[in-house]
Scaffold this motif. Structure first.
Motif, PDB file in Angstrom:
ATOM      1  N   GLY A 601      35.796 -19.222  26.333  1.00 53.23           N
ATOM      2  CA  GLY A 601      37.077 -18.918  26.379  1.00 53.23           C
ATOM      3  C   GLY A 601      37.919 -20.104  26.597  1.00 53.23           C
ATOM      4  N   VAL A 602      37.363 -21.021  27.436  1.00 55.56           N
ATOM      5  CA  VAL A 602      38.138 -22.274  27.780  1.00 55.56           C
ATOM      6  C   VAL A 602      38.449 -23.123  26.322  1.00 55.56           C
ATOM      7  CG1 VAL A 602      38.141 -24.727  28.676  1.00 55.56           C
ATOM      8  CG2 VAL A 602      37.461 -22.772  29.930  1.00 55.56           C
ATOM      9  N   THR A 603      37.499 -23.342  25.511  1.00 55.99           N
ATOM     10  CA  THR A 603      37.750 -23.872  24.304  1.00 55.99           C
ATOM     11  C   THR A 603      38.849 -23.140  23.421  1.00 55.99           C
ATOM     12  OG1 THR A 603      35.259 -24.264  24.479  1.00 55.99           O
ATOM     13  CG2 THR A 603      36.613 -24.935  22.400  1.00 55.99           C
ATOM     14  N   ALA A 604      38.699 -21.963  23.031  1.00 49.66           N
ATOM     15  CA  ALA A 604      39.375 -21.272  22.180  1.00 49.66           C
ATOM     16  C   ALA A 604      40.871 -21.201  22.737  1.00 49.66           C
ATOM     17  CB  ALA A 604      39.092 -19.787  22.002  1.00 49.66           C
ATOM     18  N   GLY A 605      41.170 -20.979  24.153  1.00 52.08           N
ATOM     19  CA  GLY A 605      42.302 -20.963  24.856  1.00 52.08           C
ATOM     20  C   GLY A 605      43.076 -22.279  24.662  1.00 52.08           C
ATOM     21  N   TYR A 606      42.338 -23.209  24.979  1.00 55.52           N
ATOM     22  CA  TYR A 606      43.160 -24.603  25.077  1.00 55.52           C
ATOM     23  C   TYR A 606      43.531 -25.065  23.503  1.00 55.52           C
ATOM     24  CZ  TYR A 606      40.081 -28.434  23.918  1.00 55.52           C
ATOM     25  OH  TYR A 606      39.519 -29.665  23.267  1.00 55.52           O
ATOM     26  N   LEU A 607      42.663 -24.796  22.698  1.00 61.69           N
ATOM     27  CA  LEU A 607      42.834 -25.155  21.482  1.00 61.69           C
ATOM     28  C   LEU A 607      44.031 -24.274  20.646  1.00 61.69           C
ATOM     29  CD1 LEU A 607      39.221 -25.680  19.738  1.00 61.69           C
ATOM     30  CD2 LEU A 607      41.069 -27.461  20.515  1.00 61.69           C
ATOM     31  N   PHE A 608      44.138 -23.004  21.169  1.00 62.73           N
ATOM     32  CA  PHE A 608      45.300 -22.308  20.354  1.00 62.73           C
ATOM     33  C   PHE A 608      46.432 -22.677  20.941  1.00 62.73           C
ATOM     34  CE2 PHE A 608      48.166 -18.775  20.341  1.00 62.73           C
ATOM     35  CZ  PHE A 608      47.937 -18.207  18.981  1.00 62.73           C
ATOM     36  N   VAL A 609      46.372 -22.938  22.463  1.00 60.75           N
ATOM     37  CA  VAL A 609      47.711 -23.432  23.121  1.00 60.75           C
ATOM     38  C   VAL A 609      48.171 -24.678  22.271  1.00 60.75           C
ATOM     39  CG1 VAL A 609      48.722 -24.308  25.010  1.00 60.75           C
ATOM     40  CG2 VAL A 609      47.244 -22.335  25.062  1.00 60.75           C
ATOM     41  N   LEU A 610      47.331 -25.671  22.097  1.00 56.33           N
ATOM     42  CA  LEU A 610      47.517 -27.113  21.557  1.00 56.33           C
ATOM     43  C   LEU A 610      48.082 -26.931  20.157  1.00 56.33           C
ATOM     44  CD1 LEU A 610      46.765 -29.562  22.950  1.00 56.33           C
ATOM     45  CD2 LEU A 610      44.996 -29.761  21.874  1.00 56.33           C
ATOM     46  N   ALA A 611      47.221 -26.035  19.206  1.00 55.97           N
ATOM     47  CA  ALA A 611      47.619 -25.864  17.774  1.00 55.97           C
ATOM     48  C   ALA A 611      49.220 -25.281  17.875  1.00 55.97           C
ATOM     49  CB  ALA A 611      46.665 -25.049  17.424  1.00 55.97           C
ATOM     50  N   TYR A 612      49.364 -24.354  18.746  1.00 59.71           N
ATOM     51  CA  TYR A 612      50.913 -23.771  18.776  1.00 59.71           C
ATOM     52  C   TYR A 612      51.825 -24.972  18.834  1.00 59.71           C
ATOM     53  CZ  TYR A 612      54.091 -19.898  18.662  1.00 59.71           C
ATOM     54  OH  TYR A 612      54.780 -19.203  18.096  1.00 59.71           O
ATOM     55  N   ALA A 613      51.553 -25.346  20.100  1.00 57.30           N
ATOM     56  CA  ALA A 613      52.544 -26.493  20.750  1.00 57.30           C
ATOM     57  C   ALA A 613      52.778 -27.456  19.521  1.00 57.30           C
ATOM     58  CB  ALA A 613      52.119 -27.119  21.910  1.00 57.30           C
ATOM     59  N   ALA A 614      51.635 -28.031  18.894  1.00 53.78           N
ATOM     60  CA  ALA A 614      51.798 -29.219  17.785  1.00 53.78           C
ATOM     61  C   ALA A 614      52.379 -28.817  16.755  1.00 53.78           C
ATOM     62  CB  ALA A 614      50.411 -29.652  17.478  1.00 53.78           C
ATOM     63  N   SER A 615      52.224 -27.304  16.240  1.00 52.90           N
ATOM     64  CA  SER A 615      53.048 -26.678  15.133  1.00 52.90           C
ATOM     65  C   SER A 615      54.324 -26.777  15.535  1.00 52.90           C
ATOM     66  CB  SER A 615      52.500 -25.417  14.533  1.00 52.90           C
ATOM     67  OG  SER A 615      50.911 -25.650  14.251  1.00 52.90           O
ATOM     68  N   PHE A 616      54.587 -26.244  16.567  1.00 50.14           N
ATOM     69  CA  PHE A 616      56.051 -25.778  17.041  1.00 50.14           C
ATOM     70  C   PHE A 616      56.920 -27.124  16.883  1.00 50.14           C
ATOM     71  CE2 PHE A 616      59.518 -25.297  20.164  1.00 50.14           C
ATOM     72  CZ  PHE A 616      59.866 -24.013  19.673  1.00 50.14           C
ATOM     73  N   VAL A 617      56.262 -28.290  17.614  1.00 50.31           N
ATOM     74  CA  VAL A 617      57.128 -29.586  17.635  1.00 50.31           C
ATOM     75  C   VAL A 617      57.166 -29.953  16.029  1.00 50.31           C
ATOM     76  CG1 VAL A 617      56.699 -31.975  18.603  1.00 50.31           C
ATOM     77  CG2 VAL A 617      56.264 -29.951  19.881  1.00 50.31           C
ATOM     78  N   THR A 618      56.064 -30.053  15.462  1.00 50.56           N
ATOM     79  CA  THR A 618      56.121 -30.674  14.234  1.00 50.56           C
ATOM     80  C   THR A 618      57.304 -29.607  13.286  1.00 50.56           C
ATOM     81  OG1 THR A 618      53.572 -30.853  14.311  1.00 50.56           O
ATOM     82  CG2 THR A 618      54.908 -31.332  12.200  1.00 50.56           C
ATOM     83  N   TYR A 619      57.422 -28.473  13.531  1.00 48.34           N
ATOM     84  CA  TYR A 619      58.235 -27.680  12.627  1.00 48.34           C
ATOM     85  C   TYR A 619      59.517 -27.981  13.026  1.00 48.34           C
ATOM     86  CZ  TYR A 619      60.313 -23.704  10.531  1.00 48.34           C
ATOM     87  OH  TYR A 619      61.064 -22.875   9.769  1.00 48.34           O
ATOM     88  N   ARG A 620      60.026 -27.959  14.330  1.00 49.06           N
ATOM     89  CA  ARG A 620      61.108 -28.320  14.745  1.00 49.06           C
ATOM     90  C   ARG A 620      61.761 -29.592  14.420  1.00 49.06           C
ATOM     91  NH1 ARG A 620      63.603 -23.373  15.257  1.00 49.06           N
ATOM     92  NH2 ARG A 620      61.439 -22.143  15.218  1.00 49.06           N
ATOM     93  N   VAL A 621      60.852 -30.736  14.717  1.00 47.91           N
ATOM     94  CA  VAL A 621      61.343 -32.079  14.341  1.00 47.91           C
ATOM     95  C   VAL A 621      61.655 -32.193  12.869  1.00 47.91           C
ATOM     96  CG1 VAL A 621      60.388 -34.486  14.454  1.00 47.91           C
ATOM     97  CG2 VAL A 621      60.129 -32.856  16.247  1.00 47.91           C
ATOM     98  N   ALA A 622      60.653 -31.539  12.193  1.00 51.31           N
ATOM     99  CA  ALA A 622      60.809 -31.579  10.654  1.00 51.31           C
ATOM    100  C   ALA A 622      62.110 -31.090  10.292  1.00 51.31           C
ATOM    101  CB  ALA A 622      59.625 -31.261   9.904  1.00 51.31           C
ATOM    102  N   LEU A 623      62.413 -29.861  10.832  1.00 52.10           N
ATOM    103  CA  LEU A 623      63.653 -29.404  10.481  1.00 52.10           C
ATOM    104  C   LEU A 623      65.019 -30.040  11.050  1.00 52.10           C
ATOM    105  CD1 LEU A 623      63.370 -25.542  11.399  1.00 52.10           C
ATOM    106  CD2 LEU A 623      63.408 -26.572   9.183  1.00 52.10           C
ATOM    107  N   ALA A 624      64.767 -30.751  12.213  1.00 50.79           N
ATOM    108  CA  ALA A 624      65.772 -31.544  12.531  1.00 50.79           C
ATOM    109  C   ALA A 624      66.264 -32.742  11.447  1.00 50.79           C
ATOM    110  CB  ALA A 624      65.639 -32.069  13.897  1.00 50.79           C
TER     111      ALA A 624
END
Ligand SMILES: Nc1nc2c(ncn2[C@@H]2O[C@H](COP(=O)(O)OP(=O)(O)OP(=O)(O)O)[C@@H](O)[C@H]2O)c(=O)[nH]1
Ligand SMILES: [Mg+2]
Length: 627
Positions: A601-624
């Motif tokens: 649970g810990v692994t899946a949870g923290y990786l999901f959050v990390l992946a989502y955050a990383a993609s979000f930031v990447t996407y928004r920065v790239a759009l900017a």
């Protein structure tokens, strides 16, 4: 690095049991493979074998002996979970296993001082044993004359020279195991007598054999003066890694072109043979597009593993661990974590299992948590596809391939992410931590044999193709069905695929993935990718092939993606795959190795959050930046 699919071990409870025991890296598995015709993983660093593996040895008289290969151990006081496996077997405590009838103590003839101590300890257990004086070739090359008969007299057990890397190198050991008188003598074996200091006993034996003198400097020592140099060493490591990633793209270009050409031609030929309709769509858009889309990455995977095999067999890897130990220590990682993390570049599963070599329970869990962040080979096709579609193939900074550079950056992102998480765990984890310096053996360098490298590559290719014919095939078929049915009613104006189940599920998932720039096709591809990462590629290939209209139909996936996605979406998806929770089999392995669901649970949870955050930031920065 071993495979995602370990060979199935068959248990044959009957029959005489022979166990191979010895220090790490003395060549037990090499001998085991010779004796039993198995292909277990052999590599030039300590801690390759972490489980017991069984094979069969057939005597010329037609009798079958069961042979166990065991993890290496320095002593019989186990400090890490892998050593415990060995000690449990020797004491007859291993589940479903009797005590061995005979122990073959494998010793490295070039390092008798340390190896013989374990032999004495095994003898003290009262188990009948014989000694295989392995690496006899290396000893001879270094001018070490070890008299097997004299050693046999000193130890009171049979001693035979062996060479684990030569086709016939186990001849003397075979002859010994075939000898009936050995088994009679074994039955009569008694608790060995000498209890007094093993160190002293070994010293006496070495003196009598004339082997107690200091060893002359070897070629390995001279190489290490350069390779472990505080400045030159890290520079060599960086250049090496860099060249590997450059080669993955530049060498693979031609063979990938052939495979692409072949699958394209096959699709056309089959398409021409079959009448328009469901069957043709299934074969051409489902099977050929989906599987062909993945198979095309075989050359890149093999090139990557070619280098990994060279590094493993030459003995360079523990040097790399040594060089990176300070860096790893500064974020609170034990240097012992290096090999497990490195194994995870093949697949997280052997990496997580290799964490058994870590004695400290906390260090072990941290290593297991980080292993999925190392880029496993199943992610290579995903990265390679996105890079081929979105990163122009051109040279930057005078001669470096941009595509190779981006691939290197993606691997690096995983490593840096892991370091960051380790650092956070150290900061906010359980109180004060002192990081022990790495005590790791540096094996002698050898030339990797052509046979070892060829076998390694062959096994890799088989593993990959088996995945293609197994889980990837199944998922592709499922996805084709989902994207083809239900068929839209007469008069439906939108693309048919949007009416299909896949289209609807994808659109339903879109609310989760839209903020990070993923369209519905990506959303639907992410779900089966939980079974195996490469499925993302096959799934996209299928969804786009089914959905393709007119002149797009039949073209390769990369150009379709380049048309359909923005650069920001592509970058966000790369970021997603750097961190996203691993395939289900990785999570299952974590459960098995940690004995519960908590860390899953810990692994899946923290990786999901990390992946989502990383993609979000990447996407928004790239759009900017207007991408
Ligand atoms: N020159 C030489 N090399 C050998 C011989 N036997 C094994 N090797 C090499 O030594 C290294 C270690 O061999 P393994 O069989 O993996 O050793 P192991 O004892 O199973 O190691 P662990 O599983 O880590 O405990 C590999 O690089 C082998 O190719 C030998 O007799 N001569
Ligand atoms: Mg081994």
């Amino acid at each position: 690095m071993s495979s995602c699919h370990d060979t199935v071990v068959h248990i044959h409870p009957g029959g005489q049991l022979v166990a191979l025991v010895g220090n790490p890296n003395c060549g037990k598995t090499a001998l085991f493979n010779l004796l039993t015709g198995s292909r277990q993983k052999v590599a030039n660093y300590a801690g390759v074998t972490v489980e017991r593996k069984e094979g069969q040895f057939r005597t010329s008289a037609g009798k079958t002996l069961r042979v166990l290969d065991l993890p290496g151990a320095y002593s019989l006081n186990p400090r890490s979970p892998d050593e415990r496996v060995t000690v449990d077997v020797l004491h007859g405590r291993a589940r479903g296993e009797k005590r061995p009838d005979i122990v073959v103590c494998v010793v490295d003839a070039t390092n008798l001082r340390r190896n013989l101590r374990l032999v004495l300890a095994v003898q003290r257990l009262g188990l009948p044993c014989v000694v295989a004086l392995n690496m006899a070739d290396m000893a001879a090359r270094r001018g070490l004359q070890v008299d097997a008969d004299a050693l046999a007299r000193e130890l009171g057990v049979p001693v035979v020279p062996t060479v684990g890397i030569k086709a016939d190198g186990d001849r003397a050991l075979r002859a010994l195991l075939e000898d009936r008188s050995l088994w009679k003598a074994a039955q009569a074996a008694q608790e060995a007598l000498h209890q007094d200091g093993d160190h002293h006993t070994v010293q006496t034996i070495l003196e009598r054999l004339g082997l107690d003198k200091a060893m002359p400097e070897t070629a390995s020592d001279r190489i290490d003066r350069v390779v472990l140099h505080p400045v030159i060493g890290p520079a060599i490591l960086a250049v090496l890694l860099f060249l590997v990633f450059q080669a993955v793209f530049s060498w693979a270009e031609a063979p990938m072109g052939w495979i692409e050409g072949a699958t394209g031609a096959l699709g056309e030929a089959v398409g021409a043979l079959l009448p328009e309709g469901v069957l043709r769509s299934f074969v051409v858009d489902g099977l050929i597009a989906g599987l062909g889309g993945v198979v095309v990455f075989l050359p890149q995977i093999l090139i990557l593993f070619f280098f990994i095999l060279l590094l493993e067999e030459s003995g360079y890897l523990p040097r790399a661990a040594f060089l990176l130990d300070r860096l790893m220590g500064s974020v609170g990682l034990s240097g012992r974590a290096f090999i497990p993390l490195l194994s995870s570049f093949a697949c997280a599963i052997p990496g997580i299992m290799a964490a058994r070599t870590i004695a400290d329970p906390r260090d072990r869990i941290v290593t297991i948590l980080l292993a999925p962040m190392m880029t496993c080979s199943a992610r290579l096709p995903v990265y390679a596809l996105l890079i081929a579609a979105f990163i122009p193939s051109r040279q930057v900074f005078g001669g470096l391939e941009l595509q190779g550079l981006v691939l290197f950056a993606l691997y690096l992102a995983g490593i840096l992410g892991a370091f960051a998480v380790a650092w956070v765990l150290k900061r906010f984890g359980s109180g004060k931590r002192h990081v022990r310096t790495l005590m790791m053996e540096l094996p002698s360098y050898h030339w990797p044999t052509v046979r070892a490298v060829a076998t390694g590559l062959w096994q890799r290719a088989l593993i990959f193709l088996r995945r293609v014919g197994g889980v990837i095939l199944v998922m592709t078929v499922v996805l084709w069905v989902l994207s083809s049915f239900p068929v839209p009613p007469e008069g439906y104006t939108e693309p048919a695929i949007e009416y299909s189940l896949a289209g609807r599920i994808g659109q339903a998932l879109a609310f989760i993935f839209e903020p990070i720039g993923f369209n519905w096709q990506i959303s639907i591809a992410l779900v089966p990718a939980m079974a195996a990462r490469e499925v993302a590629v096959a799934a996209l290939a299928t969804v786009y092939a089914v959905g393709a209209t007119g002149d797009e139909a039949g073209s390769a996936l990369a150009p379709l993606l380049a048309q359909d996605w923005s650069m920001a979406t592509a970058l966000a998806m790369m970021a997603w795959f750097v961190f996203a929770p691993q395939c289900l089999s990785t999570l299952a392995t974590i459960r098995r190795e940690t004995g519960g669901w908590k860390w899953v649970g810990v692994t899946a949870g923290y990786l999901f959050v990390l992946a989502y955050a990383a993609s979000f930031v990447t996407y928004r920065v790239a759009l900017a930046f207007g991408l």
